[in-house]
Design an enzyme around this catalytic site. Sequence first.
Site, PDB file in Angstrom:
ATOM      1  N   ASP A  88       0.817  -1.243   0.158  1.00  0.00           N
ATOM      2  CA  ASP A  88       0.104   0.154  -0.060  1.00  0.00           C
ATOM      3  C   ASP A  88       0.995   1.265  -0.027  1.00  0.00           C
ATOM      4  OD1 ASP A  88       0.853  -0.991   2.774  1.00  0.00           O
ATOM      5  OD2 ASP A  88      -0.277   1.232   3.611  1.00  0.00           O
ATOM      6  N   GLU A 152       0.117  -0.891   5.706  1.00  0.00           N
ATOM      7  CA  GLU A 152       1.158  -0.344   6.779  1.00  0.00           C
ATOM      8  C   GLU A 152       0.927   1.243   6.829  1.00  0.00           C
ATOM      9  OE1 GLU A 152       4.400   1.758   8.033  1.00  0.00           O
ATOM     10  OE2 GLU A 152       3.709   1.845   6.043  1.00  0.00           O
TER      11      GLU A 152
END
Length: 462
Positions: A88, A152
């Site tokens: 991400d 994250e």
Amino acid sequence: MNEQLNQWLQDHLDDMIATTAALVKHNGVVETAPTDGTPYGKAVADCLDEALRIADGFGMKTKNFGHYAGTVELQDGTPKLGILAHLDVVPAPADGWTSPPFELTVRNGKMYGRGTADDKGPAVAVLYAMRGIKELGLPLKSNVRLILGCAEEVGGDDMEQYQKHEAFPPLLFTPDADFPIINIEKGRLPSAMTAAVPQTTGAHIAHILSGTVINAVPAVAEATLIGYNGNEALQAAGELSLEGVQFTACSKDDSTILLTCHGVPAHAAFPEGGRNALTALLAVLAKLPGDHEPIRALSRLFPYGDNEGIANGMATADEVSGKLTMVLSMCELANGTLTAKADCRFPVSHTAAEMTAKFTGILQNAGFAVSCNGVEPHYVESDSEIVQTLLSVYEDHTGEPGRCIAIGGGTYVHDTENGVAFGPNFEGEELCLHGIDENMPLDSFLKSAQIYGDAILRLCGE
Ligand SMILES: [Zn+2]
């Protein structure tokens, strides 16, 4: 180091760039409420699918944990080493970028694009280190697992979901921070405090606003004053002679003044370079006559220039992690209610419970209602197998002395038992993480892959 693997990686640099490009094209910002059945949205799910498909193509076993995370196994068997990267990214509005953020572009010896450095590029460096070892048939005693997380950047539950199915291997590192190695992450103590400020009919402070996030030194703070004059406020500011901040006062009407303070922003984990506009404003407000004791109390607890919790009694330090940091980062006074938030990072020699109890007591004694929830520090011994091995790998490849770094921020392995952060950012290199024109120099990209390959061989090789 293994020259054969170094050469193999050098020969596959173009493939590494192409694979990174295939991942960069997915705008994998985590969505808070996706409606397509994926936990974090289609783009990051597609990115994980693509990464696992590529790894499948290298003959590696892969697994998708419901698009929360995925894994890639170098060979069969229980892994001894886990390498934790994430797919991400933070948002990248195209404004200001030299080339489109979701189209990898190579120029001046660097690859540009969102995720090239954080953390798709490093994930690809690890994947190719694994592929090289596999294709060259370099023997391993134990397996290695690449773990690809998908949330994250938002502190999501990707690793909690992973751990419902699989444990972390006994040795663990993340290529999602800095070289040489980060093995100490301070504890965190975010807090929120509230008190009532009487709104009298006489001269009073009607409104205060400062700060947008808890983890930054605020650069601007403003207060609406009723029944004071602007000169009075500016004179109070002048007498305090606070260095590094500027005050302006402007009249809204006959009785209303807007007092604004400008300082310098900084990350709350490294507040030294910042100039806190909020604590400067509070220092001035505290000097004004009137019935606003909670504002004076807040200013006494968080005086301008004190980033270490000296005035409020929280200051502490230890040799491995350095000093506690304390930043009053947000404040609002509206309708007679004063609320404020502070960011505090404490050394590893303290526990979250101890620091929470202490700070709660201090704030309650000063008349505030408090909510405060500490996060434990994270510490892997400097003389442990993983730290010593990774440091020697770093030294062999860079010719620079390896050393352990303590940080106030938290990396991807903060909540793991045993993880350390190892690269990809070499000292002195500006990769514009989370910023405009995020990039990864190709020589650093290659070198990091060679370092990760060697780390695998030394930790798991025969
Ligand atoms: Zn990252």
